[in-house]
Design a protein around this motif. Structure first.
Motif, mmCIF file in Angstrom:
data_model
loop_
_atom_site.group_PDB
_atom_site.id
_atom_site.type_symbol
_atom_site.label_atom_id
_atom_site.label_comp_id
_atom_site.label_asym_id
_atom_site.label_seq_id
_atom_site.Cartn_x
_atom_site.Cartn_y
_atom_site.Cartn_z
ATOM 1 N N GLY A 97 42.038 -22.487 15.842
ATOM 2 C CA GLY A 97 41.376 -21.192 15.824
ATOM 3 C C GLY A 97 41.915 -20.247 16.891
ATOM 4 N N LEU A 98 42.807 -20.769 17.754
ATOM 5 C CA LEU A 98 43.386 -19.905 18.799
ATOM 6 C C LEU A 98 44.247 -18.796 18.210
ATOM 7 C CD1 LEU A 98 44.222 -22.689 21.386
ATOM 8 C CD2 LEU A 98 42.651 -20.774 21.733
ATOM 9 N N ILE A 99 44.589 -18.924 16.924
ATOM 10 C CA ILE A 99 45.381 -17.881 16.281
ATOM 11 C C ILE A 99 44.617 -16.558 16.270
ATOM 12 C CG2 ILE A 99 44.570 -18.300 13.910
ATOM 13 C CD1 ILE A 99 48.172 -17.408 15.000
ATOM 14 N N LEU A 100 43.278 -16.616 16.349
ATOM 15 C CA LEU A 100 42.517 -15.352 16.325
ATOM 16 C C LEU A 100 42.808 -14.508 17.570
ATOM 17 C CD1 LEU A 100 39.183 -16.531 14.672
ATOM 18 C CD2 LEU A 100 41.045 -15.238 13.625
ATOM 19 N N PRO A 101 42.596 -15.031 18.805
ATOM 20 C CA PRO A 101 42.977 -14.217 19.976
ATOM 21 C C PRO A 101 44.484 -13.967 20.067
ATOM 22 C CG PRO A 101 42.205 -16.415 20.656
ATOM 23 C CD PRO A 101 41.868 -16.256 19.190
ATOM 24 N N ILE A 102 45.288 -14.949 19.676
ATOM 25 C CA ILE A 102 46.746 -14.751 19.748
ATOM 26 C C ILE A 102 47.171 -13.666 18.757
ATOM 27 C CG2 ILE A 102 49.011 -15.822 19.339
ATOM 28 C CD1 ILE A 102 47.749 -18.494 20.283
ATOM 29 N N GLY A 103 46.633 -13.753 17.539
ATOM 30 C CA GLY A 103 46.965 -12.761 16.523
ATOM 31 C C GLY A 103 46.532 -11.355 16.930
ATOM 32 N N ASP A 104 45.388 -11.265 17.588
ATOM 33 C CA ASP A 104 44.903 -9.978 18.072
ATOM 34 C C ASP A 104 45.860 -9.430 19.131
ATOM 35 O OD1 ASP A 104 42.872 -8.027 17.793
ATOM 36 O OD2 ASP A 104 42.097 -8.581 19.771
ATOM 37 N N TRP A 105 46.318 -10.321 20.001
ATOM 38 C CA TRP A 105 47.298 -9.916 21.021
ATOM 39 C C TRP A 105 48.564 -9.378 20.354
ATOM 40 C CZ3 TRP A 105 52.301 -11.302 22.030
ATOM 41 C CH2 TRP A 105 52.839 -10.819 23.238
ATOM 42 N N VAL A 106 49.020 -10.063 19.302
ATOM 43 C CA VAL A 106 50.247 -9.637 18.601
ATOM 44 C C VAL A 106 50.068 -8.236 18.016
ATOM 45 C CG1 VAL A 106 51.777 -10.101 16.629
ATOM 46 C CG2 VAL A 106 51.007 -12.004 18.070
ATOM 47 N N ILE A 107 48.918 -8.001 17.385
ATOM 48 C CA ILE A 107 48.669 -6.687 16.781
ATOM 49 C C ILE A 107 48.722 -5.585 17.842
ATOM 50 C CG2 ILE A 107 46.895 -5.251 15.654
ATOM 51 C CD1 ILE A 107 45.963 -7.923 14.261
ATOM 52 N N TRP A 108 48.030 -5.813 18.959
ATOM 53 C CA TRP A 108 48.006 -4.805 20.029
ATOM 54 C C TRP A 108 49.381 -4.599 20.654
ATOM 55 C CZ3 TRP A 108 44.649 -1.166 21.419
ATOM 56 C CH2 TRP A 108 43.368 -1.248 20.868
ATOM 57 N N ARG A 109 50.059 -5.675 20.950
ATOM 58 C CA ARG A 109 51.396 -5.591 21.574
ATOM 59 C C ARG A 109 52.349 -4.819 20.661
ATOM 60 N NH1 ARG A 109 52.204 -4.991 26.116
ATOM 61 N NH2 ARG A 109 53.420 -3.320 25.278
ATOM 62 N N THR B 181 46.522 3.749 19.634
ATOM 63 C CA THR B 181 47.947 4.006 19.838
ATOM 64 C C THR B 181 48.440 5.206 19.039
ATOM 65 O OG1 THR B 181 48.439 2.393 18.107
ATOM 66 C CG2 THR B 181 48.469 1.599 20.370
ATOM 67 N N GLN B 182 47.567 5.759 18.186
ATOM 68 C CA GLN B 182 47.939 6.932 17.383
ATOM 69 C C GLN B 182 49.123 6.685 16.449
ATOM 70 O OE1 GLN B 182 46.393 10.204 17.258
ATOM 71 N NE2 GLN B 182 44.866 8.720 17.923
ATOM 72 N N ILE B 183 49.261 5.450 16.009
ATOM 73 C CA ILE B 183 50.329 5.137 15.060
ATOM 74 C C ILE B 183 49.857 5.478 13.645
ATOM 75 C CG2 ILE B 183 51.554 3.204 13.979
ATOM 76 C CD1 ILE B 183 51.510 1.890 16.732
#
Ligand code: C2E
Ligand code: MG
Ligand code: MG
Ligand code: MG
Length: 281
Positions: free
Chosen positions: A85-97, A141-143
C-alpha cells in the motif's frame, strides 16, 4: 518436492526462504522511510511526435537511490510498494514531483506545450481520492490538464471496475489524457478499450521488437495501429531502438515514439539542457 528430496535439500530451501523474507522486510522498512529521506527521483524519457519530429513530452520514471543498495529500478520496489500500500504515498509524490518539474519547464520554455506522462498503479486508481489529489497538483502548479497524461495498464479495472471507471471519467472530464500502457501484453485488451475512456495506446515494446530490418510489413503493429485508428485513439510506440523501426512506424501511421534510439531516460538537468538546446534562437 523439497521434503521428498531429503532433509538436506529441505534445509537449503528454507534457508533461501528465510533470506528472501529478510531481504523483503529490510526493503519494506527502507521503502517506508524513503519519501521523508528524499531518496526517490524521477527520470524523464522524451517522447517525439512523428508527424513533425517535434519533442512532444516526457514519461516520468521513478528511481530509488537506496542508501546501501545503490540506484534501484522500479521493478525492484514497485511490486512491494503495491503489495504494502506504500504505492499510495509514493504515487502521490510522483504526481507532485512530475507536475512541479513540468511547471518549471513550462515557465522556462513557454514556447513548448510539453506534456508529462505519469505511471499509475491499479491501487492508486482504485483509491477514491485520486481525482482530487491529481486536480490539487494541477491547480497548484497551473499546468493545463491536457499536458498531464496518466498511464495505466490493461489490468486496470479488473478489481472494482465501477469505481475505476468513475475515477477515469472524472479525470477525463477535467481534460487529463489517459493512456493504456504496455498495450497487447494484458489479456483483456479489447474489452477494456471499449469500456474505459482511454485517449492513447502505448504499444508494448515486445511488439516494436518484432519490427526487424528486413520485414516489410510488421503485421502485429500494423493491426494494433489500425485498431487504434478505428477507435479514434492516438498511438505511441515504446522501446524504439533502431532507425528502421522508426521508418516502419511512420509508414504505419503511428503518432509518437519513445525509446533508446531517441533518448534514454534523462535527469531534470539533462532535460533542461535539451530544452535549452531546442529553444535557442
Ligand atoms: P513502462 O511504463 O512501460 O516504462 C517503460 C520502460 O521501458 C522504462 O523502464 C524505460 O526505461 C524502458 N525503456 C524505454 N525505452 C526503452 C528501449 O528502447 N529499450 C528497452 N529495452 N527499454 C526501454 P523502467 O524505468 O525500468 O520502468 C519499468 C516500469 O516500472 C515502467 O514500465 C512502469 O510500469 C513502472 N514505473 C516506472 N515509474 C513508475 C512510477 O512512478 N509509478 C508506477 N506505479 N510505476 C512506475
Ligand atoms: Mg509507462
Ligand atoms: Mg510502457
Ligand atoms: Mg513496460
Amino acid at each position: 518436492r523439497a521434503k521428498l528430496a531429503g532433509g538436506n535439500r529441505y534445509q537449503v530451501f528454507s534457508e533461501d526462504m528465510h533470506l528472501m523474507a529478510r531481504d523483503r522486510l529490510s526493503l519494506e522498512i527502507g521503502l517506508r522511510q524513503a519519501i521523508e529521506r528524499d531518496e526517490f527521483t524521477l527520470l524523464y524519457q522524451p517522447i517525439y511526435r512523428l508527424r513533425d519530429n517535434a519533442l512532444y513530452g516526457f514519461e516520468a520514471l521513478i528511481r530509488w537511490q537506496h542508501p546501501t543498495q545503490g540506484f534501484l529500478l522500479p521493478d525492484r520496489f514497485i511490486p512491494l510498494a503495491e503489495e504494502t500500500g506504500l504505492i499510495l504515498p509514493i504515487g502521490d509524490w510522483v504526481i507532485w514531483r512530475a507536475c512541479r518539474d513540468l511547471q518549471y519547464w513550462h515557465e522556462q520554455f513557454p514556447q513548448c506545450q510539453l506534456s508529462v506522462n505519469v505511471n499509475l498503479s491499479n491501487r492508486q486508481l482504485m483509491h477514491p481520492a485520486l481525482p482530487e489529489q491529481v486536480l490539487a497538483a494541477l491547480e497548484q502548479t497551473q499546468i493545463p490538464p491536457h499536458c498531464l497524461h496518466l498511464e495505466m495498464t490493461e489490468s486496470v479495472g479488473i478489481d472494482q471496475p465501477d469505481q475505476v471507471r468513475e475515477t477515469l471519467c472524472k479525470l477525463k472530464a477535467q481534460g487529463i489524457k489517459l493512456s493504456l500502457d504496455d498495450f497487447g501484453t494484458g489479456y483483456s485488451s479489447l474489452r477494456y478499450l471499449t469500456h474505459l475512456p482511454i485517449d492513447i495506446l502505448k504499444v508494448d515494446r515486445s511488439f516494436v521488437k518484432l519490427i526487424t530490418e528486413t520485414e516489410q510489413r510488421p503485421l502485429v503493429i500494423d493491426a494494433i495501429v489500425s485498431l487504434a485508428k478505428g477507435l479514434a485513439l492516438e498511438v505511441v510506440a515504446e522501446g524504439v531502438e533502431h532507425p528502421y523501426q522508426v521508418t516502419r512506424l511512420r509508414e504505419l501511421g503511428c503518432d509518437y515514439v519513445q525509446g533508446y534510439y531517441f533518448s534514454r531516460p534523462l535527469t531534470t538537468e539533462q532535460v533542461s539542457a535539451l530544452l535549452a538546446q531546442i529553444h535557442t534562437p
